[in-house]
Each structure stands twice: as C-alpha cells, then as structure tokens.
Design an enzyme around this catalytic site. Structure first.
Site, PDB file in Angstrom:
ATOM      1  N   GLY A 207      -4.773  -1.137  -9.449  1.00 50.46           N
ATOM      2  CA  GLY A 207      -4.288   0.210  -9.716  1.00 50.46           C
ATOM      3  C   GLY A 207      -4.746   1.166  -8.643  1.00 50.46           C
ATOM      4  N   PRO A 209      -7.441   4.287  -7.036  1.00 50.53           N
ATOM      5  CA  PRO A 209      -8.886   4.499  -6.989  1.00 50.53           C
ATOM      6  C   PRO A 209      -9.437   5.335  -8.140  1.00 50.53           C
ATOM      7  CG  PRO A 209      -7.947   4.746  -4.798  1.00 50.53           C
ATOM      8  CD  PRO A 209      -6.789   4.635  -5.757  1.00 50.53           C
ATOM      9  N   VAL A 211      -8.452   5.502 -11.364  1.00 57.37           N
ATOM     10  CA  VAL A 211      -8.651   4.661 -12.545  1.00 57.37           C
ATOM     11  C   VAL A 211      -9.657   3.560 -12.232  1.00 57.37           C
ATOM     12  CG1 VAL A 211      -7.515   3.236 -14.286  1.00 57.37           C
ATOM     13  CG2 VAL A 211      -6.316   5.207 -13.322  1.00 57.37           C
ATOM     14  N   GLY A 212      -9.683   3.106 -10.972  1.00 60.36           N
ATOM     15  CA  GLY A 212     -10.663   2.101 -10.580  1.00 60.36           C
ATOM     16  C   GLY A 212     -12.089   2.553 -10.853  1.00 60.36           C
ATOM     17  N   GLU A 229      -8.511  -3.967  -7.089  1.00 57.85           N
ATOM     18  CA  GLU A 229      -7.451  -3.947  -6.077  1.00 57.85           C
ATOM     19  C   GLU A 229      -6.799  -2.569  -6.155  1.00 57.85           C
ATOM     20  OE1 GLU A 229      -7.147  -6.177  -3.932  1.00 57.85           O
ATOM     21  OE2 GLU A 229      -8.246  -7.857  -4.807  1.00 57.85           O
ATOM     22  N   CYS A 263       1.646  -1.385  -2.633  1.00 60.28           N
ATOM     23  CA  CYS A 263       0.314  -0.934  -2.224  1.00 60.28           C
ATOM     24  C   CYS A 263      -0.007  -1.260  -0.769  1.00 60.28           C
ATOM     25  CB  CYS A 263      -0.752  -1.528  -3.144  1.00 60.28           C
ATOM     26  SG  CYS A 263      -0.776  -3.332  -3.162  1.00 60.28           S
TER      27      CYS A 263
END
Length: 487
Positions: A207, A209, A211-212, A229, A263
C-alpha cells in the site's frame, strides 16, 4: 409507554455491551490448524499450490470480468499482469518447493567438526496479507504463494476498493483452499484496524507509506516482523544520447499501463531541454499509435479506480502546463494519457505519488544534475535510465539508490522471479517474488546437533579456567572453510 427499539429502559445498565470480535473464531481456527502441523508437510503445500493454480485457470473469465469492472482492464493486461504472473509464481514454487525446503548445511569450526550444523526453513505460523486495489489479484496471490510454500496459515485481506475482485476472492477462492488453514476477511479501514489489533506471526502489507506506518505501529505492539511494499516517486532519466522514439514507446507503455495505477511506473522524467523537445513528439506519436486518436474509446486504456482518486488526479492536472492529453470525463473516470511540462519541484504533482496516467517532464542540465535531483528526494521503489551509452546507465545505477533498477526499459525487472522485488527506505522494506517469497515467509532456524559423548573434548571450556587453554579454545571456535577433519 413502550421503549423505542434500541433505547434503554430505566434502571438498565448504561454501559455499552462488549464489542463482538468478528475475527476471533477465524484466527483461533487457523492457529489450531498450524499448531496441529497441518501446513508443514511438503505434500500439503503442494496440494494447496495446485489448488490455487486451478482457481486461476477455472475462473479465468470470471477474474477478467471482475478486473474489467473494477479498473476497466483489458483481457490482455489482466492476463499479463495479474493471472499470468500469478500462475508463473505457482509453477516456480511447485518445481522448486522441495529444494527450497531442504536444510541448508553450513561450515563448522574445529570444535564442531563431528557435529551437524544447518539452517532449517520453518514457517512463521499465522500470516496476515493485506493487499491493495491496483493489481488486486497479483498483489494478493503472489505473496500468498510464498506464504503457502513456506508452510504458513494465512489470513488474506483484499482491498475493498476493488470490490469485484474482492467478491471473487471471498466467495470463490475458499472453495479451493483448505479452510482450516486459510481465510479471506472483508472490510474497510475500520475492520483492518481491528484486525491489526490481533497478534500475527508475520504481516505482509502492500500500500502507501501512510498506511504502512499504521501497520508497522500495530505490528510493533506484538513485535511482529513485517514486509512493507509501499511505493513512491520513481524517477526516469533520459540521456541526450538516445533514440527518442524507442524511449517514448517504452515509457508510454509502462507509464499508462493500468491507467498509470502502478507502484513501479515512472512518476517523472528528467532530461535536458533539448531532449525534452525531441521526446514530446515521440511521446505523442506513441500514445496515438497505442490508444488511437481518441484514447477514451480505446479498449486497452484503463480507468481510475473511483471518484476520490479521479478528483485527486484532476487537481494534479493543474500543475505545470499540459503538453499532451489533459482531457477527462468524470462519468467514466477517464483521464487521457497526459504529459506535463514546465513543472516546478514544489508543485503537488511532484510531492505525492501520482498513481494515474500523468507524466511530468522536468528539465535538468545533464546527468550530474539529474542524479543530484534524485538523491535529494526519498529513495524510490524503482529507478529507470535510458541511454545508448551503457556507461551513463551504469553511472545512474552506481550513484543512486532504489528498490529496483532497470536500464533502457520499464518494470521488466519485475518479470524475473530470480530478482527480489521490494523497496528501500520510505518505499518499503523486505522483498518477495520467486524464492524470495519463500524466504520472506520462512524463519531461518539455526540448528546444531552435537554428540552426547566425547565429553573429554569439552574440558577445555570448563572451569577452573586456565590461561594456557584459552588460545586452544579460541582456535577451535574459529570458523575454518578448509576441508579439515578430526577423523
């Protein structure tokens, strides 16, 4: 007077009832299956991988239709980037599984020459895979292949944004996999947040950054290892020494593939003003040849996933100056393949990942200035360089850092299962694809099996300590790669 439905009568406990946990039973079932060792045998892993392959082949048309509904993907793009790549991963895992699972023998020192030292590849246990919407099949199933091959139980959380594929994964995929070991759970951000409150043995997230960071924070509460990722703004340097039409063909294909919602797509081009003037007509020519005079009517050009992202991209079209394209249709969530020029670094289109069919071109004085521009920004997931001079490509590779790199093409490095795919810095951590997927979902357990006899040899290390024994003990513990033996 009757109490209205949902209201509390006088004297009733005013505290809210405890929230029911929608995931508790599922997670307990999967943990019990893992604890019973169901997923460990090679035969079970092979059966599940074969079942996953049947799911893709039996439901190819259903999956293509779902991808068309979500993203207007052509059957060609669906097969190439979703179904085909997933099947390739399964075939590779099936052909190499027993080799990957084998204990890995390691060198021994003099003190352990009579012993057995090896690395055992063990499953983590209960794994959570949280997938995105842009390649909703590929980015759900390719990690799943690695998790199955490594012997884990898995909770799959597909994206609710790509709702058609989510429905197929939820309703059809469980018919193929062992439901005591694998589960698909549904929901949006709130359900995902509650899911992350549980302890998993490994979390794999694809997803953005933002939400990461949320995923990593939740994982930290349980010290759960993660693979993230994420993505970012991928640079594409175009050297003066190039064939502009060849560059334009390749850049056009991998910038506008899946309507730019990729991405690893190039997020901006860096070139000199002279190269920009040669590149623009070549880009226009490629766009027309690929998608026709009216790209809106092309069956090969995708659409933006939803209105929220369409509006975000509409705002980015106001950056710089539109040199090619720029047309849009909100009713179809259509944005034409677009090239922007005269873009400033501080504008929004250069501050966020575009994730749409928009390509800014920024001008620089040459190679050194381009590399300096790239290096003062966050490390990207992918980096591209085009030049007829191999030394230029090698300089970009040597003087920059990124998750992946491709010279004179775009995202073809992702088609090689022999290469790891993953980010670095804000573009992610960890990698997968091919054996790297198996390794990601495997704990490498250090093992030494010693003899219960020969106790006399151990007296060197026991108290009372003797200074004259220390050099002998240190020498015995030194790793020696020569084929020496005490026999």
């Amino acid at each position: 007077m009757a109490t209205p439905a949902g209201a509390r009568s006088m004297g009733e406990d005013r505290q809210s009832p405890p929230r029911m946990d929608p995931f508790e039973d599922t997670l307990r079932r999967l943990r019990e299956a893992f604890g019973a060792g169901r997923t460990r045998p090679a035969e079970f892993r092979t059966e599940q991988l074969q079942a996953l392959s049947r799911f893709l082949q039996d439901n190819r048309k259903l999956l293509q239709d779902a991808l068309a509904q979500d993203l207007h993907k052509s059957a060609f793009e669906s097969e190439l980037s979703e179904i085909g790549i997933s099947l390739n991963e399964i075939r590779l895992a099936l052909s190499k599984l027993r080799t990957w699972m084998k204990d890995e023998r390691v060198p021994r020192n003099l003190a352990t020459q009579l012993d057995s030292a090896f690395i055992r590849k063990e499953p983590y246990g209960l794994v959570l895979i949280v997938a995105p919407w842009n390649y909703p099949l590929n980015l759900t199933l390719v990690p799943l292949v690695g998790a199955i091959a490594a012997g884990n139980c898995v909770v799959l959380k597909p994206s609710e944004v790509s709702s058609s594929i989510e429905k197929v994964l939820a309703e059809v995929l469980p018919r193929y996999l062992d439901q005591s070991c694998f589960a698909v759970v549904l929901g949006g951000p709130e359900e995902t947040r509650r899911l992350l409150e549980h302890r998993f043995d490994y979390i794999f997230f694809t997803g953005n950054p933002h939400v990461g960071k949320i995923v990593m924070t939740a994982a930290a509460k349980h010290l759960t290892p993660v693979t993230l990722e994420l993505g970012g703004k991928n640079p594409c340097y175009v050297d003066d020494n190039c064939d502009p039409q060849t560059v334009a063909n390749r850049v056009t294909w991998f910038r506008y593939f899946n309507a730019g919602q990729t991405c690893v797509a190039p997020d901006y081009v860096l070139c000199t003003p002279e190269t920009r003037e040669r590149l623009l007509p070549a880009l226009q020519s490629a766009i027309t040849r690929f998608y026709g005079e009216d790209p809106r009517s092309s069956p090969d050009l995708g659409r933006i996933i939803n209105q929220k992202h369409f509006q975000r991209l509409q705002a980015l079209l106001r950056c710089g100056r539109v040199a090619i394209g720029g047309q849009s249709d909100e009713s179809q969530r259509y944005i034409a393949p677009t090239v922007l020029v005269d873009v400033q670094e501080a504008e929004p289109v250069m501050q966020e990942e575009i994730f749409g069919p928009i390509l800014p071109i920024l001008t620089v004085g040459g190679l050194d200035e381009a590399i300096a521009f790239i290096n003062r920004r966050e490390k990207p997931l992918a980096l591209y360089a085009f030049s007829n001079n191999n030394q230029v490509v090698k300089q970009v590779l040597a003087r920059t850092n990124s998750g992946g790199f491709c010279g004179n093409d775009g995202f073809m490095h992702m088609t090689l299962g022999s290469l790891p795919f993953g980010g670095v810095g804000t573009s992610g951590m960890g990698s997968y694809h091919g054996k790297f997927s198996f390794d990601t979902f495997s704990h490498r357990r250090a093992c030494l099996l010693r003899s219960s006899g020969l106790e006399k040899l151990n007296e060197l290390r026991y108290p009372p300590y003797s200074a004259r024994r220390l050099p002998l003990l240190l020498m015995a513990m030194e790793e020696r790669r020569c084929p020496c033996t005490l026999l």
